[in-house]
Write a protein that holds these residues in place. Structure first.
Motif, PDB file in Angstrom:
ATOM      1  N   TYR A   1       0.830  -1.209   0.000  1.00 46.17           N
ATOM      2  CA  TYR A   1       0.000   0.000   0.000  1.00 46.17           C
ATOM      3  C   TYR A   1       0.863   1.257   0.000  1.00 46.17           C
ATOM      4  O   TYR A   1       0.513   2.272  -0.613  1.00 46.17           O
ATOM      5  CB  TYR A   1      -0.914  -0.015   1.225  1.00 46.17           C
ATOM      6  CG  TYR A   1      -1.776   1.218   1.373  1.00 46.17           C
ATOM      7  CD1 TYR A   1      -2.991   1.319   0.682  1.00 46.17           C
ATOM      8  CD2 TYR A   1      -1.382   2.278   2.180  1.00 46.17           C
ATOM      9  CE1 TYR A   1      -3.782   2.443   0.810  1.00 46.17           C
ATOM     10  CE2 TYR A   1      -2.167   3.410   2.309  1.00 46.17           C
ATOM     11  CZ  TYR A   1      -3.369   3.490   1.625  1.00 46.17           C
ATOM     12  OH  TYR A   1      -4.152   4.616   1.740  1.00 46.17           O
TER      13      TYR A   1
ATOM     14  N   GLN B   1      -8.162  -1.904   4.711  1.00 42.86           N
ATOM     15  CA  GLN B   1      -8.476  -0.944   3.663  1.00 42.86           C
ATOM     16  C   GLN B   1      -9.772  -1.330   2.970  1.00 42.86           C
ATOM     17  O   GLN B   1     -10.181  -2.500   2.964  1.00 42.86           O
ATOM     18  CB  GLN B   1      -7.342  -0.839   2.648  1.00 42.86           C
ATOM     19  CG  GLN B   1      -7.131  -2.067   1.786  1.00 42.86           C
ATOM     20  CD  GLN B   1      -6.040  -1.886   0.752  1.00 42.86           C
ATOM     21  OE1 GLN B   1      -5.206  -2.740   0.602  1.00 42.86           O
ATOM     22  NE2 GLN B   1      -6.055  -0.793   0.021  1.00 42.86           N
TER      23      GLN B   1
ATOM     24  N   GLY C   1      -9.371   1.169  -2.021  1.00 44.20           N
ATOM     25  CA  GLY C   1      -8.010   1.457  -1.619  1.00 44.20           C
ATOM     26  C   GLY C   1      -7.857   2.442  -0.486  1.00 44.20           C
ATOM     27  O   GLY C   1      -6.740   2.798  -0.110  1.00 44.20           O
TER      28      GLY C   1
ATOM     29  N   LEU D   1      -7.365   3.773   3.089  1.00 45.34           N
ATOM     30  CA  LEU D   1      -6.768   3.229   4.303  1.00 45.34           C
ATOM     31  C   LEU D   1      -7.661   3.506   5.499  1.00 45.34           C
ATOM     32  O   LEU D   1      -8.016   4.654   5.782  1.00 45.34           O
ATOM     33  CB  LEU D   1      -5.386   3.848   4.532  1.00 45.34           C
ATOM     34  CG  LEU D   1      -4.652   3.422   5.802  1.00 45.34           C
ATOM     35  CD1 LEU D   1      -4.324   1.930   5.757  1.00 45.34           C
ATOM     36  CD2 LEU D   1      -3.377   4.240   5.986  1.00 45.34           C
TER      37      LEU D   1
END
Length: 484
Positions: free
Chosen positions: A156, A355, A359, A361
């Motif tokens: 990530y 997540q 995408g 977080l």
């Protein structure tokens, strides 16, 4: 370089050629991509030199398919090239197919053998024995489309475009099993043919054998990162743990006894070795809890005491001494709650990675639990599976798959729980087979929550097998595994 564009993200990613046509000539080996026949390179069989342009392929004595080049090594008589001769697709990682190596072979570019002395020929024969051991290495995995050595949280954080780099450049070198034998391939810029291999069970590696402890740089003989991945209702989560040898300078000399003597090596740099090891862990993972599962009596007790003494000098690392055999008497899985109760506050603060499907977080894992016994196999796997189950429960509650009062273990008849338990049993067996040549001990504690009669019998057979392998086979295997 083969680059593929994903129209949905407009990002490029690197792909290794998945099938190669290998042409054997009297003077060279030629590797050509089946997908892109104009992409090829050759290796001279007389001196091992690489050539990037291949024009004429007529007159080959043999043509067959291989599935990647895993490295090359120069010995006395010449170069040997390691190729993957068969594979098996075992699943997918983040949508990318993952393969297990089923067989490998070293190709000989050793025309110089006839020029060696008799002693050199004997040495070369021994080296070839080691290479055959390497060919039989178990538990090697890879992907043609993505690196599988980086955990989800590190992926990530990677910069945009990192997947456009060659797979070997994407990888964490700590977990690339064949990194030492990739150098010549890398130097000759055949990136699209190079397959980085990971040894373990998808996300772990290492080699045990006769190696123990740490070197002066703080690297331990056994070190494994285990990632538990969960996908549910468009969420992705990850929980990391590591296991590794006690980071002291110590040894265990094979002497035909059932439990060879452990010996701590007195060295003025020992405090720095321990400091370097844990500094690296904190740099990579954050807050660290060191859980020592060794016995507190006998040889293990002396080693554990030496470890505890050094850990007192590291106030930033929490050290927890937990005598697994004494405190988990009767081999009851639930007795590990005693350990969890000791570290619960810090464990919960470390958390896990989470997540959303787009995408975003939600949460990061802020630290790591580092577990060890002596070999980092049986007691360590039981303990890691217990902590992983606690984290899994927290993740499922966060995703609203479970209520705050529910726990995965309450669903005793649930098929998914059985599959989950078996995953950790298989993980323990896989690591143990790679280290010791036998299945893990105490596997039924993970599967059933307690030791069973059949499990005791199975453990007894495995223990005897380990004794034989450790005394009579591991030396050759260690020398062979030191090559990659």
């Amino acid at each position: 370089m083969e680059i593929e564009t994903d129209s949905s993200t407009a990002k490029k990613h690197f792909k290794v050629f998945s099938e190669l046509e290998l042409h054997e000539f009297q003077d060279k080996f030629v590797f050509r991509s089946l997908q892109f026949p104009d992409r090829a390179f050759s290796i001279d069989r007389s001196d091992g030199t690489f050539h990037g342009e291949v024009v004429n392929l007529e007159g080959a004595s043999k043509v067959y398919t291989v599935f990647g080049v895993a490295g090359s090594i120069r010995l006395l008589a010449g170069t040997y090239v390691l190729v993957i001769t068969s594979r098996k697709e075992v699943g997918a990682y983040l949508g990318y197919p993952v393969f297990r190596v089923m067989s490998m072979k070293f190709l000989s570019c050793n025309e110089g053998l006839k020029n060696l002395t008799n002693q050199q020929k004997k040495d070369e024969a021994y080296f070839q024995t080691l290479l055959r051991t390497v060919e039989e290495t178990p538990g090697l995995y890879y992907s043609y489309e993505t690196d599988i050595t980086l955990n989800l949280q590190r992926r990530y954080k990677m910069a945009d475009g990192w997947m456009s780099k060659p797979i070997w450049k994407q990888a964490d070198p700590r977990f690339v099993w064949n990194r030492n034998i990739l150098e010549e391939l890398i130097e000759n810029k055949v990136d699209e043919f190079i397959v980085p291999l990971l040894q373990g069970n998808i996300l772990l590696m290492c080699t045990r054998m006769w190696r123990r402890g740490a070197n002066l740089e703080g690297d331990t003989a056994n070190f494994i990162e285990t990632e538990q991945l969960l996908e549910y209702d468009k969420f992705k989560s990850s929980f990391l743990q590591v296991r590794g040898s006690i980071p002291l300078l110590w040894e265990q000399i094979v002497d035909l006894s059932y439990k060879p003597h452990l010996s701590v090596i007195e060295h003025e740099d020992t405090p720095m070795v321990v400091k370097r090891h844990f500094h690296d862990l904190m740099q990579r993972y954050g807050n660290t809890i060191a859980v020592d599962l060794t016995d507190k009596h006998g040889n293990e007790g002396l080693l554990s005491l030496a470890f505890a003494t050094e850990m007192e000098k590291l106030p930033d690392v929490r050290y927890v001494s937990f005598d697994f055999h004494q405190r988990c008497g009767g081999s009851n899985f639930d007795s590990l709650k005693l350990l969890y109760d000791e570290i619960a506050d810090d464990f919960d603060k470390q958390g896990y990675f989470l997540q959303t499907s787009d995408g975003e977080l939600v949460e990061e894992q802020k630290g790591i639990v580092r577990s060890n016994c002596i070999d980092c196999l049986d007691r360590t796997n039981v303990t890691q599976s217990y902590l992983a189950r606690i984290s899994l429960n927290q993740q499922l509650q966060r995703m609203c798959a479970l209520t705050s009062s529910e726990h995965v273990c309450t669903f005793t008849e649930d098929e998914d729980l059985e599959i989950y338990r078996n995953l950790w049993v298989n993980q323990g067996d896989e690591i143990s087979l790679e280290y010791s040549g036998t299945n893990a001990l105490k596997g039924d504690i993970v599967r059933y929550g307690k030791q069973t009669i059949s499990g005791l019998i199975k453990d007894g057979i495995s223990a005897l097998s380990r004794y034989y392998l450790n005394n009579f086979q591991d030396g050759i295997r260690q020398a062979g595994f030191s090559i990659p």
